[in-house]
Scaffold this motif. Structure first.
Motif, PDB file in Angstrom:
ATOM      1  N   ASP A  52      28.318  43.717  35.306  1.00 16.72           N
ATOM      2  CA  ASP A  52      28.513  42.495  34.525  1.00 16.72           C
ATOM      3  C   ASP A  52      29.035  41.356  35.403  1.00 16.72           C
ATOM      4  O   ASP A  52      28.639  40.194  35.252  1.00 16.72           O
ATOM      5  N   SER A  54      28.406  40.772  38.388  1.00 22.50           N
ATOM      6  CA  SER A  54      27.326  40.192  39.185  1.00 22.50           C
ATOM      7  C   SER A  54      26.570  39.123  38.396  1.00 22.50           C
ATOM      8  O   SER A  54      25.958  38.226  38.979  1.00 22.50           O
ATOM      9  N   VAL A  55      26.622  39.232  37.069  1.00 21.66           N
ATOM     10  CA  VAL A  55      26.039  38.203  36.205  1.00 21.66           C
ATOM     11  C   VAL A  55      27.007  37.043  36.038  1.00 21.66           C
ATOM     12  O   VAL A  55      26.637  35.865  36.176  1.00 21.66           O
ATOM     13  N   ARG A  58      27.251  34.319  38.585  1.00 21.51           N
ATOM     14  CA  ARG A  58      26.093  33.437  38.662  1.00 21.51           C
ATOM     15  C   ARG A  58      26.049  32.426  37.514  1.00 21.51           C
ATOM     16  O   ARG A  58      25.127  31.614  37.450  1.00 21.51           O
ATOM     17  N   CYS A  59      27.010  32.488  36.609  1.00 18.29           N
ATOM     18  CA  CYS A  59      27.018  31.599  35.451  1.00 18.29           C
ATOM     19  C   CYS A  59      27.642  30.249  35.785  1.00 18.29           C
ATOM     20  O   CYS A  59      28.700  30.176  36.414  1.00 18.29           O
ATOM     21  N   THR A 121      23.460  27.695  31.479  1.00 22.65           N
ATOM     22  CA  THR A 121      23.132  29.106  31.653  1.00 22.65           C
ATOM     23  C   THR A 121      22.904  29.719  30.278  1.00 22.65           C
ATOM     24  O   THR A 121      23.699  29.503  29.360  1.00 22.65           O
ATOM     25  N   LEU A 123      22.243  33.530  28.621  1.00 27.96           N
ATOM     26  CA  LEU A 123      22.298  34.960  28.922  1.00 27.96           C
ATOM     27  C   LEU A 123      21.475  35.769  27.931  1.00 27.96           C
ATOM     28  O   LEU A 123      21.584  35.575  26.718  1.00 27.96           O
ATOM     29  N   ILE A 125      21.475  39.593  28.041  1.00 32.22           N
ATOM     30  CA  ILE A 125      21.987  40.783  28.710  1.00 32.22           C
ATOM     31  C   ILE A 125      21.993  41.952  27.726  1.00 32.22           C
ATOM     32  O   ILE A 125      21.855  41.769  26.523  1.00 32.22           O
ATOM     33  N   LEU A 153      19.602  34.007  32.743  1.00 31.13           N
ATOM     34  CA  LEU A 153      19.985  35.264  33.395  1.00 31.13           C
ATOM     35  C   LEU A 153      19.647  36.399  32.442  1.00 31.13           C
ATOM     36  O   LEU A 153      20.175  36.459  31.330  1.00 31.13           O
ATOM     37  N   GLU A 155      18.732  40.591  31.723  1.00 28.18           N
ATOM     38  CA  GLU A 155      18.730  42.003  32.102  1.00 28.18           C
ATOM     39  C   GLU A 155      17.457  42.647  31.573  1.00 28.18           C
ATOM     40  O   GLU A 155      17.107  42.473  30.403  1.00 28.18           O
ATOM     41  N   PHE A 212      18.550  42.906  36.941  1.00 28.54           N
ATOM     42  CA  PHE A 212      18.714  41.543  36.437  1.00 28.54           C
ATOM     43  C   PHE A 212      17.786  40.574  37.173  1.00 28.54           C
ATOM     44  O   PHE A 212      17.464  40.779  38.346  1.00 28.54           O
ATOM     45  N   ALA A 214      17.050  36.099  37.487  1.00 34.35           N
ATOM     46  CA  ALA A 214      17.386  34.723  37.143  1.00 34.35           C
ATOM     47  C   ALA A 214      16.098  33.917  37.124  1.00 34.35           C
ATOM     48  O   ALA A 214      15.302  33.980  38.069  1.00 34.35           O
TER      49      ALA A 214
END
Length: 226
Positions: A52, A54-55, A58-59, A121, A123, A125, A153, A155, A212, A214
């Motif tokens: 998580d 790692s996500v 990037r936000c 951003t 998500l 996920i 982003l 998943e 994941f 982007a």
């Protein structure tokens, strides 16, 4: 994790609603062909994992967490000073997010949302690329709410799969909730759909068994909409 339908699967004694009540009930996704996939309810209620993180790193705010569930990601972002809003059709998920200090709305991503076209951003996920059963329509909708310079982003399934199906939530006793459309998508399929929608894959990474990507607009630097 949410079905993304206007009709929430969290009514009455539905297994998903029961799992959201305390975070300890096991719940499975039962597909129409009989396959059963265990949902990571404990992860939804825990602190963000390394995957998580790692996500989260990037936000860029503001962040829209689609299918936020109990809100672990949007709450983590708020605690770090990034504005984040969760949306979910499940009332228990929204209530849990708010009770623990997050911000969430009970709403489908296909409904009118605040600040459309301004989210930096978005998500998707915990398998939420499956919301609504049509990843292409979902991504198109996410493009509409994302800022021209924003990023999605996402998943995806760790396997090479592209599947649209009908699913139900099921508990350990075989009790089932109402059916809803769902989809499973691996990275190759997401690449194909992204290309069709004029989106570029700007990053792709794995952490453990989780995968994941982007996505952004090729002309994002100029502020042009895809």
């Amino acid at each position: 994790m949410t079905s993304g339908e206007e009709r929430s699967p969290c009514a009455g004694a539905d297994p998903y609603a029961l799992a959201l009540r305390n975070g300890h009930e096991r719940v499975y996704l039962r597909l129409a062909d009989g396959r059963r996939i265990r949902m990571p309810v404990d992860r939804w209620y825990a602190h963000p994992t390394v995957a998580d993180e790692s996500v989260l790193t990037r936000c860029v705010g503001p962040v829209l967490d689609v299918g936020c569930g109990p809100g672990r990601l949007c709450r983590a972002l708020l605690s770090r000073g990034a504005f984040a809003l969760g949306v979910d059709v499940a009332p228990r998920a929204v209530a849990h997010t708010i009770a623990l200090g997050g911000i969430a709305l009970r709403r489908s991503v296909f409904d009118r949302l605040p600040a459309e076209g301004g989210w930096q951003t978005v998500l998707l996920i915990d398998g939420n690329i499956g919301i609504g059963g049509d990843p292409r329509a979902l991504l198109y909708r996410c493009i509409q709410v994302t800022a021209p310079t924003g990023v999605l982003l996402i998943e995806v399934d760790p396997d090479d799969v592209e599947e649209r199906c009908t699913a139900q939530f099921e508990d350990t006793h075989g009790h089932e909730g109402p059916p809803f459309p769902w989809a499973r998508l691996g990275a190759p399929a997401l690449h194909r759909i992204a290309e069709d929608l004029a989106l570029s894959v700007t990053d792709q990474w794995r952490y453990g068994h989780r995968c994941f990507l982007a996505l952004g607009c090729p002309d994002s630097a100029s502020g042009r909409r895809c």
